[in-house]
Design an enzyme around this catalytic site. Structure first.
Site, mmCIF file in Angstrom:
data_model
loop_
_atom_site.group_PDB
_atom_site.id
_atom_site.type_symbol
_atom_site.label_atom_id
_atom_site.label_comp_id
_atom_site.label_asym_id
_atom_site.label_seq_id
_atom_site.Cartn_x
_atom_site.Cartn_y
_atom_site.Cartn_z
ATOM 1 N N ARG A 79 0.885 -1.256 0.103
ATOM 2 C CA ARG A 79 -0.025 -0.048 0.009
ATOM 3 C C ARG A 79 0.951 1.229 -0.036
ATOM 4 O O ARG A 79 1.646 1.399 0.872
ATOM 5 C CB ARG A 79 -0.900 -0.235 1.257
ATOM 6 C CG ARG A 79 -1.810 1.370 1.545
ATOM 7 C CD ARG A 79 -2.454 1.316 2.754
ATOM 8 N NE ARG A 79 -3.022 2.452 2.873
ATOM 9 C CZ ARG A 79 -3.108 3.425 3.753
ATOM 10 N NH1 ARG A 79 -2.632 2.968 5.113
ATOM 11 N NH2 ARG A 79 -3.676 4.501 3.941
ATOM 12 N N HIS A 123 -2.859 11.191 1.036
ATOM 13 C CA HIS A 123 -2.185 10.995 2.133
ATOM 14 C C HIS A 123 -1.465 12.170 2.669
ATOM 15 O O HIS A 123 -0.117 12.158 2.667
ATOM 16 C CB HIS A 123 -1.153 9.558 2.097
ATOM 17 C CG HIS A 123 -1.182 8.964 3.472
ATOM 18 N ND1 HIS A 123 -1.342 7.653 3.763
ATOM 19 C CD2 HIS A 123 -0.765 9.580 4.488
ATOM 20 C CE1 HIS A 123 -0.767 7.567 5.147
ATOM 21 N NE2 HIS A 123 -0.489 8.353 5.472
ATOM 22 N N GLU A 168 -7.083 8.494 6.553
ATOM 23 C CA GLU A 168 -7.396 9.195 8.104
ATOM 24 C C GLU A 168 -7.941 10.531 7.626
ATOM 25 O O GLU A 168 -7.439 11.567 8.040
ATOM 26 C CB GLU A 168 -6.303 9.189 8.743
ATOM 27 C CG GLU A 168 -5.744 7.799 9.122
ATOM 28 C CD GLU A 168 -4.625 7.818 10.069
ATOM 29 O OE1 GLU A 168 -3.975 8.693 10.410
ATOM 30 O OE2 GLU A 168 -4.302 6.814 10.650
ATOM 31 N N ASN A 294 -7.080 1.941 10.277
ATOM 32 C CA ASN A 294 -5.647 2.257 10.890
ATOM 33 C C ASN A 294 -5.790 1.904 12.323
ATOM 34 O O ASN A 294 -6.483 2.785 12.979
ATOM 35 C CB ASN A 294 -4.908 3.403 10.417
ATOM 36 C CG ASN A 294 -4.694 3.273 9.029
ATOM 37 O OD1 ASN A 294 -4.729 2.366 8.066
ATOM 38 N ND2 ASN A 294 -4.304 4.872 8.533
ATOM 39 N N TYR A 296 -3.804 1.937 16.113
ATOM 40 C CA TYR A 296 -2.434 1.796 16.988
ATOM 41 C C TYR A 296 -2.623 1.586 18.310
ATOM 42 O O TYR A 296 -1.918 0.968 18.949
ATOM 43 C CB TYR A 296 -1.944 3.088 16.753
ATOM 44 C CG TYR A 296 -1.373 3.120 15.215
ATOM 45 C CD1 TYR A 296 -0.123 2.586 14.879
ATOM 46 C CD2 TYR A 296 -2.090 3.652 14.096
ATOM 47 C CE1 TYR A 296 0.507 2.692 13.812
ATOM 48 C CE2 TYR A 296 -1.318 3.788 12.653
ATOM 49 C CZ TYR A 296 -0.183 3.183 12.694
ATOM 50 O OH TYR A 296 0.149 3.363 11.420
ATOM 51 N N GLU A 354 -3.260 -0.059 8.307
ATOM 52 C CA GLU A 354 -1.936 0.391 9.098
ATOM 53 C C GLU A 354 -2.336 -0.338 10.379
ATOM 54 O O GLU A 354 -3.217 -0.384 11.005
ATOM 55 C CB GLU A 354 -1.754 1.754 9.206
ATOM 56 C CG GLU A 354 -1.494 2.503 7.999
ATOM 57 C CD GLU A 354 -1.207 4.031 8.087
ATOM 58 O OE1 GLU A 354 -0.860 4.327 9.456
ATOM 59 O OE2 GLU A 354 -1.692 4.878 7.272
HETATM 60 C C1 FCB Z 1 -0.894 7.273 10.737
HETATM 61 C C2 FCB Z 1 -0.579 7.826 9.277
HETATM 62 C C3 FCB Z 1 0.743 7.065 8.857
HETATM 63 C C4 FCB Z 1 1.955 7.096 10.076
HETATM 64 C C5 FCB Z 1 1.229 6.538 11.415
HETATM 65 C C6 FCB Z 1 2.173 6.357 12.440
HETATM 66 O O1 FCB Z 1 -1.889 8.065 11.558
HETATM 67 O O2 FCB Z 1 -1.413 7.468 8.446
HETATM 68 O O3 FCB Z 1 1.108 8.068 7.918
HETATM 69 O O4 FCB Z 1 2.292 8.360 10.225
HETATM 70 O O5 FCB Z 1 0.046 7.299 11.701
#
Ligand code: FCB
Length: 450
Positions: A79, A123, A168, A294, A296, A354
């Site tokens: 990607r 992006h 995002e 995405n 985290y 992500e």
């Molecule tokens: C996300 C972004 C990516 C990267 C990660 C850590 O928010 O999409 O570009 O910076 O965080």
């Protein structure tokens, strides 16, 4: 005792992700126009240590070697994003053939290597010329975005079959126009709200154009979703968590799925709300082939209205495993998020576009980078993906963030997220131990208990 094996479906898509501004460099070569991130990073004080994406990972020149590396890592899919100002230096109108050609070559090479391209159209590197005309808070941005999407998908749509309109949109709108931590660095909530609407509208209007240009394509959007947990069962904390969930998650999920903007948030934003024209909400809720998420971390939310006594004793306490971004490692939250996307919002297919972590990496005396914390982070998240699939949730792909260390926006080069280490002095790439492990997972199509 038998080791537990978490097998993935046969056709599971194993990938890694990057973004144009974070890796390409070559910011002003071959007629490329200026982006808002060029302007922002060239403005003193905006990015940590004065770092810029001028060179980044120099991928613009090293792309062939980088694609070979992707192949060596055993990835099935890659990607990446297209830089709008490379293709349309002024944002609209004149097309740069050199810019398009870069992505043409990239796509051809990926296909030759049997790696499936997933392209993100936006992006975050908006052409500065369009920001000068008002940027995302202005409704005039919608047409140029659709024009750009049309040009890129006309050029690449015969070969690329997976399209992500936006990465995002929450970050583009709220971090860029309300919090000021990202380009263009504005600090006005009203602008951010209007920006969010125009990002969504641009998405909705582009989807049919992409489908027309790229037959049988899968088209989706990527959201950053973070589950919000109230710190205690108090009403104040629960209300605060609901508000935060509305601000970050529902503000995008609801309109995309035909529910309109969440009423509680509209009320809370009051006079800051933007005008909505007839047809907007219908365009925004165009059915998608997949949703990209995405993921985290999670957030634990404590109200500032809560009494001191209550606040002293939250029932949910942030775990003590924290990444370099100061994000809690909380794999369960991924399972919860995937369940919500399917059971509450009914998305037909989910890709994790992500997931990954920044930790301090060092090159050891043997010239290698051992990164057990990253490996463990990915392993535990993959187990949650497996758990979701077992529960019947249609998760079809997983893209690690990131293929290689890169420009981490406001943090510059200080945060390393890569499976591959980048020595920015020499541009040497070193495959980290997490990448070697990931290659094994892909080859076995399974995560095995050690
Ligand atoms: C996300 C972004 C990516 C990267 C990660 C850590 O928010 O999409 O570009 O910076 O965080």
């Amino acid at each position: 005792m038998d080791k537990k094996k978490y097998e993935f479906p046969k056709d599971f898509i194993w990938g890694a992700a990057t973004a144009s501004y974070q890796i390409e460099g070559g910011w002003n070569e071959d007629g490329t126009g200026e982006s808002i991130w060029d302007r922002f990073s060239h403005t003193p004080g905006k990015v940590q240590d004065g770092d810029t994406g001028d060179v980044a990972c120099d991928h613009y020149h090293r792309w062939e070697d980088d694609l070979e590396m992707i192949k060596k890592l055993g990835l099935k899919a890659y990607r990446f994003s297209v830089a709008w100002p490379r293709v349309l230096p002024n944002g609209s109108g004149m097309v740069s053939e050199a810019g398009l050609d870069f992505y043409n070559k990239l796509v051809d090479c990926l296909l030759k290597l049997d790696i499936e391209p997933y392209i993100t159209l936006y992006h975050w590197d908006l052409p500065q010329k369009l920001q000068d005309k008002g940027g995302w808070p202005s409704r005039d941005i919608v047409e140029p975005f659709v024009e750009y999407a049309d040009i890129v998908t006309r050029a690449l749509g015969d070969r690329v079959k997976n399209w992500i309109t936006f990465n995002e949109p929450w970050v583009s709108a709220f971090v860029g126009y309300e919090q000021g931590r990202h380009a263009p660095g504005h600090t006005h909530r009203g602008e951010a709200l209007a920006a969010s609407h125009h990002l969504l509208l641009s998405h909705g209007k582009a989807v049919p154009v992409i489908r027309a240009n790229s037959r049988d394509a899968n088209v989706g959007i990527t959201l950053n979703l973070t589950p919000k947990y109230p710190a205690s069962p108090s009403i104040a904390d629960r209300d605060a968590a609901t508000w935060d969930d509305g601000y970050l998650n529902r503000w995008f999920l609801d309109p995309l799925t035909g529910r309109g903007y969440p009423a509680d948030m509209v009320e809370s934003f009051g006079d800051l709300m933007f005008p909505i024209q007839p047809g907007d909400m219908k365009a925004i809720s165009v059915p998608l082939d997949f949703i990209g998420v995405n993921y985290y971390t999670r957030n634990i939310v404590r109200s500032d209205k809560i009494s001191e006594a209550e606040n002293a004793a939250p029932t949910i306490i942030r775990g003590d495993e924290i990444t370099e971004m100061d994000w809690e490692v909380y794999p369960e939250g991924l399972y919860k998020t995937l369940g919500r996307l399917y059971f509450d919002y009914d998305f037909p297919v989910i890709h994790i576009t992500e997931n990954g972590a920044a930790f301090v990496d060092t090159v050891n005396a043997d010239g290698e980078v051992d990164d057990p914390a990253r490996l463990s982070y990915i392993e535990r998240h993959l187990k949650q993906v497996h758990r979701a699939i077992e529960a019947g949730i249609p998760v079809k792909g997983y893209f690690a963030w990131s293929l290689m260390d890169n420009f981490e926006w406001g943090f510059g080069y200080s945060k390393r997220f890569g499976l591959v280490y980048v020595d920015y002095e020499t541009q040497k790439r070193i495959i980290k131990s997490s990448a070697k492990w990931y290659r094994e997972i892909i080859a076995k199509n399974a995560v095995e208990e050690k």
